[in-house]
Design a protein around this motif. Structure first.
Motif, PDB file in Angstrom:
ATOM      1  N   SER A  21      35.801  44.263  37.415  1.00  0.00           N
ATOM      2  CA  SER A  21      34.930  43.486  38.149  1.00  0.00           C
ATOM      3  C   SER A  21      35.005  43.931  39.443  1.00  0.00           C
ATOM      4  O   SER A  21      35.999  44.448  40.025  1.00  0.00           O
ATOM      5  CB  SER A  21      35.558  41.809  37.905  1.00  0.00           C
ATOM      6  N   SER A  22      33.704  43.854  40.032  1.00  0.00           N
ATOM      7  CA  SER A  22      33.750  43.971  41.604  1.00  0.00           C
ATOM      8  C   SER A  22      33.909  42.714  42.652  1.00  0.00           C
ATOM      9  O   SER A  22      33.778  43.229  43.904  1.00  0.00           O
ATOM     10  CB  SER A  22      32.286  44.517  41.895  1.00  0.00           C
ATOM     11  N   ASP A  23      34.066  41.597  41.908  1.00  0.00           N
ATOM     12  CA  ASP A  23      34.428  40.411  42.777  1.00  0.00           C
ATOM     13  C   ASP A  23      35.724  40.297  43.180  1.00  0.00           C
ATOM     14  O   ASP A  23      36.662  41.116  42.364  1.00  0.00           O
ATOM     15  CB  ASP A  23      34.008  39.146  41.893  1.00  0.00           C
ATOM     16  N   ARG A  27      37.722  34.649  43.215  1.00  0.00           N
ATOM     17  CA  ARG A  27      36.366  34.380  42.659  1.00  0.00           C
ATOM     18  C   ARG A  27      36.410  34.616  41.118  1.00  0.00           C
ATOM     19  O   ARG A  27      35.869  33.788  40.388  1.00  0.00           O
ATOM     20  CB  ARG A  27      35.276  35.093  43.313  1.00  0.00           C
ATOM     21  N   LEU A  28      36.986  35.766  40.654  1.00  0.00           N
ATOM     22  CA  LEU A  28      37.088  36.060  39.103  1.00  0.00           C
ATOM     23  C   LEU A  28      37.881  34.973  38.655  1.00  0.00           C
ATOM     24  O   LEU A  28      37.694  34.651  37.382  1.00  0.00           O
ATOM     25  CB  LEU A  28      37.764  37.533  39.054  1.00  0.00           C
ATOM     26  N   SER A  31      36.076  31.771  38.047  1.00  0.00           N
ATOM     27  CA  SER A  31      35.116  31.876  36.828  1.00  0.00           C
ATOM     28  C   SER A  31      35.901  31.944  35.507  1.00  0.00           C
ATOM     29  O   SER A  31      35.336  31.438  34.688  1.00  0.00           O
ATOM     30  CB  SER A  31      34.363  33.373  37.119  1.00  0.00           C
ATOM     31  N   ARG A 116      29.819  36.196  34.286  1.00  0.00           N
ATOM     32  CA  ARG A 116      29.056  37.109  35.249  1.00  0.00           C
ATOM     33  C   ARG A 116      29.954  37.881  36.085  1.00  0.00           C
ATOM     34  O   ARG A 116      29.401  38.996  36.303  1.00  0.00           O
ATOM     35  CB  ARG A 116      27.997  36.404  36.119  1.00  0.00           C
ATOM     36  N   GLN A 117      30.917  37.495  36.433  1.00  0.00           N
ATOM     37  CA  GLN A 117      31.794  38.347  37.283  1.00  0.00           C
ATOM     38  C   GLN A 117      32.472  39.516  36.486  1.00  0.00           C
ATOM     39  O   GLN A 117      33.170  40.541  37.099  1.00  0.00           O
ATOM     40  CB  GLN A 117      33.000  37.547  37.879  1.00  0.00           C
TER      41      GLN A 117
END
Length: 139
Positions: A21-23, A27-28, A31, A116-117
């Motif tokens: 994940s690039s988040d 935030r991950l 989610s 999405r993340q």
């Protein structure tokens, strides 16, 4: 005198899922909480020592399910200073789930792939890891 040999069988009482994940970690985590019905919260960061005496700090989020009595841990695998598990260098985060009769790793992977993340989620075979003792730091 007869020789005895001892065969040691190590059992690892958890699932290990690698996440790309690039988040950011928070935030991950948010989610994953929504997708999996969890309530992981930030804990004290995990400190991993390197061979050269250097330490790297990795963020940690945990949740213990009252219903299933299962502990979920999300730990940041990659930092600027190093990895928690260098053998899983392609994973940005690791989701460690205590094994339970009611937990289906394939179902969790399916749900995670709809987030999405999460760019990629994969099950890691713990028995092939050389630095598997680093997972115990998150316990």
């Amino acid at each position: 005198m007869p020789r005895l040999t001892l065969d040691v069988f190590e059992e690892y009482p958890y699932f290990l899922i690698g996440i790309c994940s690039s988040d950011s970690d928070y935030r991950l985590c948010w989610s994953l909480n929504r997708a999996l019905g969890l309530a992981m919260k930030m804990e004290k960061p995990v400190e991993v020592m390197r061979r050269k005496g250097e330490a790297s700090m990795h963020s940690l989020y945990t949740f213990v399910s009252d219903y299933e009595y299962v502990k979920y841990r999300l730990v940041e695998n990659k930092t600027v200073n190093g990895f928690v598990l260098p053998e899983v260098a392609k994973a940005d985060y690791l989701l460690i789930i205590d094994k339970s009769e009611g937990i289906d790793a394939d179902e969790i992977l399916r749900k995670m792939k709809n987030v999405r993340q999460v760019l990629l989620a994969f099950l890691v075979d713990i028995s092939t890891l050389k630095t598997k003792q680093n997972i115990l730091l998150t316990a």
